[in-house]
Design an enzyme around this catalytic site. Sequence first.
Site, PDB file in Angstrom:
ATOM      1  N   PRO A  33       0.797  -1.189   0.018  1.00 35.57           N
ATOM      2  CA  PRO A  33       0.032  -0.019  -0.139  1.00 35.57           C
ATOM      3  C   PRO A  33       0.910   1.289   0.000  1.00 35.57           C
ATOM      4  O   PRO A  33       1.910   1.364   0.758  1.00 35.57           O
ATOM      5  CB  PRO A  33      -0.845  -0.083   1.291  1.00 35.57           C
ATOM      6  N   SER A  51      11.761 -18.585   3.783  1.00 35.36           N
ATOM      7  CA  SER A  51      13.084 -18.156   3.459  1.00 35.36           C
ATOM      8  C   SER A  51      13.750 -17.537   4.972  1.00 35.36           C
ATOM      9  O   SER A  51      14.762 -16.709   4.782  1.00 35.36           O
ATOM     10  CB  SER A  51      12.891 -16.804   2.782  1.00 35.36           C
ATOM     11  N   LYS A  55      13.283  -7.059   0.358  1.00 36.69           N
ATOM     12  CA  LYS A  55      13.887  -7.492   1.471  1.00 36.69           C
ATOM     13  C   LYS A  55      14.969  -6.633   1.525  1.00 36.69           C
ATOM     14  O   LYS A  55      15.600  -6.126   2.640  1.00 36.69           O
ATOM     15  CB  LYS A  55      14.109  -8.852   1.343  1.00 36.69           C
ATOM     16  N   LYS A  80       0.310   2.818  -6.849  1.00 32.92           N
ATOM     17  CA  LYS A  80      -0.406   2.378  -7.942  1.00 32.92           C
ATOM     18  C   LYS A  80      -1.554   2.824  -8.540  1.00 32.92           C
ATOM     19  O   LYS A  80      -1.806   2.900 -10.073  1.00 32.92           O
ATOM     20  CB  LYS A  80      -0.740   0.761  -7.421  1.00 32.92           C
TER      21      LYS A  80
END
Length: 774
Positions: free
Chosen positions: A356, A677, A720, A360
């Site tokens: 958010p 991960s 990340k 976009k």
Amino acid sequence: MPITKLNRIPYLPLRGMLVFPKMVLHIDVGRERSMAAIEQAIVEENQIFLVSQRDISVEQPTLEELYEVGILAEVKQTVKLPNGTMRVLIEGVDRAKLIALDDGDAFSTADIELIEPDMEADIEHEALMRTLLEQFKKYSKLSKKVTDETYESVADISEPGRLADMVAANLPLKVAGKQEVLELFNVKERIEWLISRLLNEQEVLSLEKKINKRVKEAMEKTQKEFYLREQMKAIQTELGDADGKGGEAAELRERILESGMPKHALTAALRELDRYERLPAAAAESGVIRSYIDWLLALPWTEETEDRLDLNRAERILNRDHDGLEQVKERILEYLAVQQMTGSLRGPILCLSGPPGVGKTSLARSIAESLGRKFVRIALGGVRDESEIRGHRRTYVGAMPGRIIQGMRKAGTINPVFLLDEIDKMSNDFRGDPSSAMLEVLDPEQNHNFSDHYIEETYDLSKVMFVATANDLSMIPGPLRDRMEIITIPGYTELEKQLIAKNHLYPRQLERHGLTKAQLRISDEAFRYLIRYYTREAGVRSLERQIAAIARKAVKRIVSGKNKRVQVSPKVVTDMLGKPKFRYGMAEQENQVGAATGLAYTTVGGDTLQIEVSLSAGKGQLILTGKLGDVMKESAQTALSYVRSHAEELGIDPAFHEGTDIHIHVPEGAVPKDGPSAGITIATALVSALTRRPVRREVGMTGEITLRGRVLPIGGLKEKTLSAHRAGLTTIIIPADNERDIEDIPDTVREELTFHPVNNVTEVLQIALEEERK
């Protein structure tokens, strides 16, 4: 109740009628055997047994085809009629039960049991008689079939059984119903049955009267309206006034013919117009048809905006409205270039995916402006009804087209930029699956024939440029995701946020708060201070709220007269917004034993994840806390198995697990955590705790491991890495297979970080752990 047996009594089968005791009536007899039975009855004391047939079509009924109970009657008079039949006057005497039949040559006889009535009457019978008469009186007032004379004659009867029989004879009962009364030998039960039947008949008659009244009123109203409409038509014709429905239909016909609809839609519109013209204006369907025609006329069928195929202009607009987002801008410019080269290109279906607040929705507006197209947006968050996409069928009350057709009407052209906002927030329930309905909308091979349930005729969506937005791609069904081109917007670097704040958010808040740049000036250091200490996000939504808060406080100071202008520095930010909400740089202040920093990907962007390992005396249990998902629990088990199998290589006692409980915890226990991960992070923390070698505080890592120690590739490296940069980490350990993804990371971030691609856990431990002191 006395019973008398009588044998060989002539009997007469009755078709479609029934006689009660003490009832006198004429019967026309036509069957030869029946007339012979009557003649025999006159010879034998005028007695004859009357019983009704179950099936009136049977000419000579058997015992099974007759009811069990009938009437012993007296023949009072007979008359031969000219047509060969006989008219007989009979009077019912008593109920009788049929025992047997004897079919003779000329006529039949019956063996019967005569059931004489119980003449005793008590107080209960008296009460029942009064109730029966009261209900019969009410019925007679509602029914036109019972005259006052009939009611008076019934009311004069004092014997309970006879009263019940006379009431039953005057009710509109079928033979089966009257037979049921005839078979009720107990007078009390007979009266109770009739009271219940009378109450039911009263309700039916009352309802019939209400219905007839409504029908009469409706007919009178319709006739009146028809008469008035005919008068109006005549008056309009005399006056030459074409503004009535005829004039309206002519205008609609002209608009339909000029609308440019394809042939199939034109045929449907003219067909509905003909129906509309024939229907009265007051008819409910007239309004439904008019609404349908209005929708067909409101839809764009041929209207099209001309694309502005100027690459330089489009690039200027995209750069003006958005800093960064190079991949998205490049894709739009490629589309324009191909459009300019070929002259036509089917509209692409883009899906902008990201956390958010990364821009976009505003990016879709900029795309529309750069192309010179109309822009229309529909929000799909929470949509769970398929008819929201495909529309309702016109048979339903309040039916409307779906959101796609509504959006096209709003756009007014056949080639707008159509934003499908929050496409990942759609869900399904008993009302259907809207995501399945979207397949036809977003499939380039099908959307030229999109079918809406309300419009019914197919509509061409192939020239529409669809742009969807989503926070979490995993929430979009596979078939729908396959139809879109995914463009990921991972988030902004600190420098990009500073430029966005200075060039876009700050001027917008000045305008909204009625300020000028002279009245409120925010320094670059203040912007950077806001980003570091008052926000922690992938986008800039929270940053804009903080700038808005500064603007409000500045307005208050200026309006109150304290300041004529406000100059905002980092110190003023603290005065206005209070103490910093976040600590810049989440890295540990010093190297820690048993604590490693992992990198995670969430729906709101990348984030850092602290993993802690604690050892205590016990029985070798593995304790996992921190609201971990199944995948992370499996990663912890895999990491522990790897450490146990390589204990000697790592300098760890192979039997460490026998007397030691291992507790793995991921802080912020209320927040669910999952993902594939965290394997190397958990393994590093475990080895650190078991060897007492501290983990370097500036190192962050991401990657999954196998039992053999191989490091597997992961997704979301860019997100990340940005979170690691925000947290102040400087060294990043990544799987070797992700080395190619380093190019996607902005140069400003890449220059400040050191990346270590690794293939196995041994390499990870060499980088992440402090060297052993000798």
